[in-house]
Structure formats: C-alpha cells, structure tokens
Design a protein around this motif. Structure first.
Motif, PDB file in Angstrom:
ATOM      1  N   UNK A 213      65.044  36.045 -42.132  1.00 56.02           N
ATOM      2  CA  UNK A 213      65.122  35.624 -40.725  1.00 56.02           C
ATOM      3  C   UNK A 213      64.435  36.648 -39.835  1.00 56.02           C
ATOM      4  N   UNK A 214      64.716  37.928 -40.070  1.00 54.97           N
ATOM      5  CA  UNK A 214      64.143  38.990 -39.232  1.00 54.97           C
ATOM      6  C   UNK A 214      62.619  38.999 -39.330  1.00 54.97           C
ATOM      7  N   UNK A 215      62.081  38.842 -40.520  1.00 51.95           N
ATOM      8  CA  UNK A 215      60.632  38.846 -40.710  1.00 51.95           C
ATOM      9  C   UNK A 215      60.001  37.630 -40.021  1.00 51.95           C
ATOM     10  N   UNK A 216      60.628  36.467 -40.185  1.00 50.23           N
ATOM     11  CA  UNK A 216      60.112  35.247 -39.554  1.00 50.23           C
ATOM     12  C   UNK A 216      60.163  35.354 -38.036  1.00 50.23           C
ATOM     13  N   UNK A 217      61.265  35.872 -37.506  1.00 54.86           N
ATOM     14  CA  UNK A 217      61.411  35.998 -36.056  1.00 54.86           C
ATOM     15  C   UNK A 217      60.338  36.910 -35.467  1.00 54.86           C
ATOM     16  N   UNK A 218      60.059  38.023 -36.162  1.00 52.93           N
ATOM     17  CA  UNK A 218      59.059  38.952 -35.643  1.00 52.93           C
ATOM     18  C   UNK A 218      57.707  38.265 -35.519  1.00 52.93           C
ATOM     19  N   UNK A 219      57.334  37.476 -36.518  1.00 55.51           N
ATOM     20  CA  UNK A 219      56.057  36.769 -36.456  1.00 55.51           C
ATOM     21  C   UNK A 219      56.045  35.758 -35.310  1.00 55.51           C
ATOM     22  N   UNK A 220      57.113  34.986 -35.166  1.00 55.06           N
ATOM     23  CA  UNK A 220      57.146  33.931 -34.149  1.00 55.06           C
ATOM     24  C   UNK A 220      57.226  34.522 -32.737  1.00 55.06           C
ATOM     25  N   UNK A 221      57.824  35.694 -32.624  1.00 50.75           N
ATOM     26  CA  UNK A 221      57.824  36.387 -31.330  1.00 50.75           C
ATOM     27  C   UNK A 221      56.397  36.751 -30.927  1.00 50.75           C
ATOM     28  N   UNK A 222      55.604  37.184 -31.883  1.00 53.81           N
ATOM     29  CA  UNK A 222      54.219  37.538 -31.592  1.00 53.81           C
ATOM     30  C   UNK A 222      53.430  36.320 -31.123  1.00 53.81           C
ATOM     31  N   UNK A 223      53.685  35.153 -31.729  1.00 56.53           N
ATOM     32  CA  UNK A 223      53.014  33.930 -31.277  1.00 56.53           C
ATOM     33  C   UNK A 223      53.273  33.701 -29.793  1.00 56.53           C
ATOM     34  N   UNK A 224      54.536  33.802 -29.391  1.00 63.94           N
ATOM     35  CA  UNK A 224      54.892  33.528 -27.994  1.00 63.94           C
ATOM     36  C   UNK A 224      54.358  34.615 -27.067  1.00 63.94           C
ATOM     37  N   UNK A 225      54.500  35.868 -27.484  1.00 63.80           N
ATOM     38  CA  UNK A 225      54.027  36.963 -26.641  1.00 63.80           C
ATOM     39  C   UNK A 225      52.514  36.869 -26.441  1.00 63.80           C
ATOM     40  N   UNK A 226      51.772  36.560 -27.499  1.00 63.69           N
ATOM     41  CA  UNK A 226      50.318  36.440 -27.381  1.00 63.69           C
ATOM     42  C   UNK A 226      49.941  35.256 -26.500  1.00 63.69           C
ATOM     43  N   UNK A 227      50.622  34.133 -26.653  1.00 57.70           N
ATOM     44  CA  UNK A 227      50.301  32.956 -25.838  1.00 57.70           C
ATOM     45  C   UNK A 227      50.451  33.280 -24.351  1.00 57.70           C
ATOM     46  N   UNK A 228      51.570  33.914 -23.991  1.00 58.24           N
ATOM     47  CA  UNK A 228      51.816  34.235 -22.584  1.00 58.24           C
ATOM     48  C   UNK A 228      50.821  35.282 -22.084  1.00 58.24           C
TER      49      UNK A 228
END
Length: 731
Positions: A213-228
């Motif tokens: 979960x932690x590894x997946x969350x870190x990746x998906x956080x980057x998707x959102x941070x980069x988009x914004x």
C-alpha cells in the motif's frame, strides 16, 4: 481490450454502472481505478467511532453491542434500536418498519459488521438511521466479498456502499489490460524509486500487505502532484508571456505626500512587504503576488501604497472586491485615507492628487456613465468595484495594477479578464487574503503566486475573547449571551449576530430520510434547517433583545438597501445587526464589540476566524460567541474549541487543514463526490509537492506545451479534468 477509457457499463452492466455514475460520478474504467480506498480495515480491528463528523457519509467496522425491537410511541409500527461499539465509543443505529425484524436476527450482540450511512444526531447522540450493513463474521457471506486480511474502505454515497464499489473494482481488475504507456517518464520513476502505474493501481485496490500500500500510494501521490504542478507551471509561464507596465517609484508625488501624512508608523512587516511589491512593480515582469495576513494586519495600507506608486507612474490601479457592500466601503475608506490627495479635479484637491472611482453593477445609468468616462479617460487613478469591472464595456486608459481582495472569492480567469484591459501588456496583480494559508496549500492552490505574509498586528488593536456556547448541554448560557448584549449596548457598543441562511426559501428536504420517530427530531441525518437571518431577527426583536434597534443585512437585498443598513450601523443608528457572512470581510465598524455566530458548527475554521475579526477593531475589547447544538466529543466541536483557544490565524489554518478532508482543498469533496486530490495529502506530503514543483518547472521550461511528453500531458488532462481545473483557478 479493456482500457482506461472503456465505459463501465460495458464491463459491469447497466445497474452497477448507473449506481457508480449517480452516486460517485464515475463513468469509465480509469475513473473507477482512480477512486482509491480512503483507508483499509484489518479484519477484527474496529473503526474508531469517536470524532465521526455529523452529516458525513461513513463506513465503519464495529461490533454489535445490543439490538432491541420496540413499538414506536407516536405512530404505528416498529423500530429496532441497536448500539455498535469500537470498544471505547458507541454509535446508535435505528431501523424502521417490518424489515427491522430481519435486521434483529442478523445483528446479534458480539457480531462484527461493516455499517454505512449518514451520521445524524438524535437526543444529543450520534446515530445512523437505516444504515446499510455487511456482516463480517457471520456465516461467511461477507468474507467472500472482502478477500484477504485487509479490507479496502472506499468513499461511498447514497445508494452505493464501500462493499459495492469493492465488488465493481474486483470485476474491472479481472478484465483490465493495464497501462499501454506509463505517464511518468522512466527516468523520473527510476530517480525517485517509483513503481509502474499498473502495479500501483492493482496494489492500491488489492494489496497483499501494508508495505504494498505504501509503495503504491507514493507512486499515485506523484501522479497527482505532477498533474497539479505542471498545470501551475504552465499557468505561470503564460502569465509572463506579455510584459507588464513598469511602474518604478517617483519622488515628490502622491505616495510620498501620503507617507508624509501618516499619523502612525508602518509595522516592520508592512515596510518589508511594501519594498518587495515596490521592486516587483518597477520591473516589466508581471507581479503575481499573494499578500496574506490576519484581519487588521494592515493589508489595505500596503495595497494603497502600491496603487499610489502605480498612479505616480502615470497608470491606473483597479481594486476588485467580492461584494458591492465591500467595494463601496473600500472606496469610502480609500477616499478618507487619501483626503485631498484623492480629490483630483475638485475644489480643495491637493497639487499632486488622484481620483478614486467606484463602479458596481447596480449603479444608476448616469452615475455609471460618469464612472466609465473617468476610467477610460484616465481621470480615475484608482478604480474600485466588483466583477462589474471585468465586463467588456469597461475600458481603462492604462491599467498597471490589479488588487484582488479576498482571493477565495475571485479567480484567475477573472484576473485574466481584467488583464485584457491593459492593451498590449499584462498588469501587475496583488491578491490579498485574510485567511492564512499553510505552505503546502500555497504551493498547490496558489502555485502561480509569490507569497508574502503580514504576521504582526499594528498597535491599538483590542483583545478578542472567544467562547463556545454549547446550547445542548448548557441552554442557560445562551440566555446569558443575550444579557451580555444588553450590557454592551448599554455601554454604547454594537453587536453582530451572524446566521448561515437568509431565510426566504424553504430548506431542501432529503427524500431518503426515514420517518421521524417520536419527538419529530428523528434521525437528525438532515438536522433542522440552518438558522435564518430573517427568522432570528424577528425572534430577537420580540424576545431576548426586545427594545434594541435591530436590522438585517444579507446578499439578496438591493444594493442601496445594503449600503443604507451599513451606513446606519456605522453611525450607531442600528445597535444589533443580524446578517449572513456578507459581513465576513472588510466591514469595519470599530464600535462593534460582540460577534454572536449562530449555528457556528456550520462554518469552517477560517470563516469563523474571519467573522471574529469584525470585532475588537476599536478601543474596547471584543467578544465572539460560538453558539452550537453540537455534542462534545465530535470533531465539529473540536474545531470550535480550537477557534476558542487561539487567535493565531496561521495556527488555525494549519489546524483547519488537519481537520478537513483533503479533497476540500482542490475540489468539491464531500464524501461520495469526486475530489481533486484523492491520494496526495497537503498536510503530510509537503516533500512530494515541493519536489514535483521543481520537476514540473524544469519540464515546462523545456517543453511548454508538453508536446514531447504525451504521458504527462495526459496526466494533466486526466487528473485535472475541466471541473477540477476550473476549481483550481477559482480557489
């Protein structure tokens, strides 16, 4: 081949697809896979009940403590009352009608289940009325639905519960063909140690442990941070595409004359920020600065000095206010501050003077025509108005600076519309807000702005004390509050009473609310309508405040009527002003010493802090009373106690971020609706946001339109759809 863009109806069938669209706005495979679990429950580990939010749609895992069938007292029929517990706190359930017999057979004491519903209140206790539920330790029925030790709990809505979403995700993952091309460049993934998108999405929904979960969350956080951050970087670049009119300071003109007359010393913060702004205005790079500071910290003085620098350079400044009441007050206060320096062309005007012109949508034809002429001719050096200023008919002679009061009421697209009035250049922009902003929010929501802060208050501000008035447990305190108002008015002071509603329209009914039991208070899932200005004013005039001069103020009044009421209040002809939040910003009546906020639980922390700032503006101390029916122990009451405990708006802003659900920052984020940030936490992920900001800036500088980065362009388009991008710009 099942892709991100595949419609859910073709994968799940019409019934499930319709439920997902109606309840959660999800229509494609990609949207469902981006609908992440809000948390994970371990089988046998119960959900913490304490602090559930009234009105929130929740899913909790709890143990049945008791279940009792009885007949209703005031109507025919039966109901089942049950109590569930997490071991330390209890939550009450109520089921109506014949179906309650089946519920009684299934919800046996000691049994664990997941319960989903809207948190209401009855007899001072939190409860769920007619919740959906899934028994977890029964005869294996739900165990199959929640394979594995970790149970994903999804944001849900009326008509579609977490376990329904989980089943739909299970079906989609079984046929999904994965991601054709990962949107994040391989070099970035390698450098940051991020897993591929397909693995992240599969693991976030069906993890084999907390590490996955932690590894997946870190990746998906980057998707959102980069988009914004990519969207913000593109916006910063476009904002500087055209030069700004250079407005360097000029000696011996209006600003110097104004400074020489100031009857007080500017604070160190005002001087420092003033110098920053003066430097920005001197260049041809458009200033885009956010000035944040407490109510009364002197932002208007800083803005006025900036406007005078622009006027001295031969250009115009425009100030946008969110309401006509505030625009009119700004115009009055600027004229008062300037005196004869604001009377250009008038008898008695100073040698180097300018003119302050007010323009609002409700002005009469003659006054409007005169104002428009003053603006287009350049006679008006400072123009104050509402969004009427950005209408096509308004033309400026030479617009050099736009000052926006209260950023949360005006957005980027409105600033951009005003920018178009400046011919071939982009005016400098100064945005003022009295709502302090945590750094992560500033980097994310206000990422196109440089940020300055005024932390200290000018001398002479009076102290403000704040008290919660818990009507449910201490009804006598409200009586004492009205007595205190009589005492303050007796000393010659004045009072605000703020209500959340105007009162000229019926409250919306919830069609799904079950029958109200016994007292008529019922489940409280939709509690009584918010208190209304008109009703409260009448009640106070006939009851506890009889004999005092009371008037009302709200946004639907005619502008002339609003202005007349504010003038009467400022002149102490009105002793008690019952109003909506139209008084939240900018209204300045130093003689007002008490602010009573009815249904205070219906306002946010920042809004309560703003309202409180309307008192204590004179020589007498201020008092703010937060009236609420909320019981102790709820997160709502925790918010009110926080406002009671500190006057530090920056501290409250951070606390507000901690208490709010993350999605509230970038989108409409009541549970069950789509929010702009689903994984990224503005509270906990400052490092990711800061790193993504640097990366995004580098990418956009090298590839402004992202033509060489189709994956990143798709990320921006996918995660920041039109609705969220619009919110981001208006935030």
């Amino acid at each position: 081949m099942t892709t991100f863009d595949e419609k859910l109806v073709s994968v799940l069938g019409k019934k499930s697809a319709d439920a997902l669209e109606a309840g959660l706005g999800l229509t494609t495979v990609g949207e469902l896979l981006r609908h992440y679990p809000r948390r994970y429950d371990e089988r046998g580990k119960l959900t913490e009940i304490a602090g559930l939010e009234l009105g929130e749609h929740v899913t909790v895992q709890a143990r049945v403590k008791s279940a009792r069938q009885r007949r209703m007292k005031s109507r025919s029929g039966e109901l089942l009352e049950a109590v569930i517990t997490d071991g330390s706190s209890d939550l009450h359930l109520v089921f109506f009608g014949r179906g309650s017999r089946k519920v009684e057979r299934e919800l046996l004491p000691g049994r664990e289940a997941m319960f989903a519903g809207k948190v209401g209140m009855f007899n001072g206790k939190l409860q769920l009325a007619h919740p959906d539920y899934q028994v977890l330790d029964g005869e294996g029925a739900a165990a199959a639905d929640f394979a594995g030790a970790l149970i994903p709990v999804y944001p849900a809505a009326q008509g579609i519960q977490s376990w329904n979403v989980s089943n739909c995700v299970e079906q989609v993952l079984a046929v999904w063909d994965g991601v054709a091309e990962d949107p994040l460049p391989g070099s970035l993934r390698a450098e940051r140690g991020l897993v591929g998108l397909e693995k992240a999405l599969r693991d976030i929904h069906r993890p084999d442990g907390w590490a996955a979960i932690a590894v997946a969350q870190q990746r998906l956080k980057w998707d959102e941070a980069m988009a914004v951050q990519l969207a913000l970087a593109q916006r910063r670049r476009s904002a500087t595409a055209r030069p700004a009119p250079a407005c360097p300071p000029r000696d011996g003109l209006v600003r110097d004359a104004f400074d020489a007359r100031l009857p007080f010393e500017l604070t160190a913060g005002q001087r420092e920020v003033g110098e920053q702004i003066a430097r920005d205005l001197s260049g041809e790079h458009p200033m885009n600065r956010l000035l944040q500071g407490e109510v009364g910290s002197g932002k208007t003085m800083v803005a006025l000095r900036a406007m005078l620098q622009v006027v001295d350079a031969g250009r115009q400044a425009a100030m946008l206010a969110p309401t006509e009441v505030l625009a009119a007050q700004h115009a009055r206060s600027l004229r008062e501050l300037l005196g004869d320096l604001g009377q250009a062309g008038e008898l008695g005007g100073a040698e180097h003077a300018t003119r302050v012109t007010l323009l609002t949508g409700s002005m009469g034809a003659a006054a409007r025509k005169r104002a428009l002429l003053e603006i287009v001719s350049g006679e008006a050096g400072i123009v104050v108005g509402t969004h009427a200023l950005i209408q096509d008919k308004v033309e400026f002679a030479d617009l050099g600076l736009v000052v926006v009061d209260e950023q949360h009421r005006f957005g980027v697209e409105q600033r951009a519309a005003l920018s178009g009035r400046a011919g071939g250049s982009t005016p400098h922009v100064l945005v003022m807000t009295a709502t302090p902003i945590p750094r992560t929010v500033a980097m994310t929501v206000y990422g196109d702005l440089e940020v300055s802060a005024l932390r200290e208050l000018p001398g002479g501000r009076s102290p403000i004390s704040t008290s919660v008035v818990p009507v449910a447990s201490k009804p006598g305190w409200l009586d004492r509050a009205w007595q205190r108002i009589h005492e303050e008015v007796g000393k010659g002071h004045q009072v605000y009473v703020v209500c959340p509603r105007i009162g000229d329209g019926a409250a919306e009914d919830d069609a799904d609310t079950p029958p109200k039991e016994d007292s008529g208070k019922g489940d409280g899932a939709d509690r009584r309508p918010p208190l209304a200005v008109v009703d409260v004013a009448n009640r106070l005039a006939e009851g506890p405040l009889r004999g005092l001069r009371i008037d009302v103020l709200h946004g639907r009044m005619a502008p002339d009527d609003k202005d007349a009421v504010m003038r009467a209040f400022a002149a102490n002809e009105v002793q008690v002003l019952v109003a909506t939040t139209v008084v939240e910003v900018g209204v300045n009546v130093p003689n007002a010493t008490v602010m009573v906020i009815m249904d205070a639980d219906r306002f946010g922390v920042s809004q309560l802090h703003q309202l409180r700032g309307r008192v204590g503006r004179g020589s007498a101390p201020g008092l703010c009373l937060l009236v609420t029916e909320m019981p102790d122990g709820t997160s709502t009451m925790e918010r009110l106690r926080a406002v009671e405990s500190t006057l530090d708006g920056f501290e409250l802003a951070q606390l507000d971020l901690e208490l709010r659900r993350e999605g509230d920052i970038l989108g409409a984020a009541q549970s069950g609706t789509r929010s702009g940030l689903r994984m990224l936490s503005l509270l906990r992920d400052e490092d990711v946001i800061a790193e993504a900001r640097v990366v995004a800036q580098e990418v956009v500088e090298a590839d402004p339109e992202l033509t060489g980065h189709p994956g990143l362009a798709g990320l921006v388009a996918g995660l920041l759809d039109e609705e969220r991008a619009e919110y981001l710009e208006k935030a």
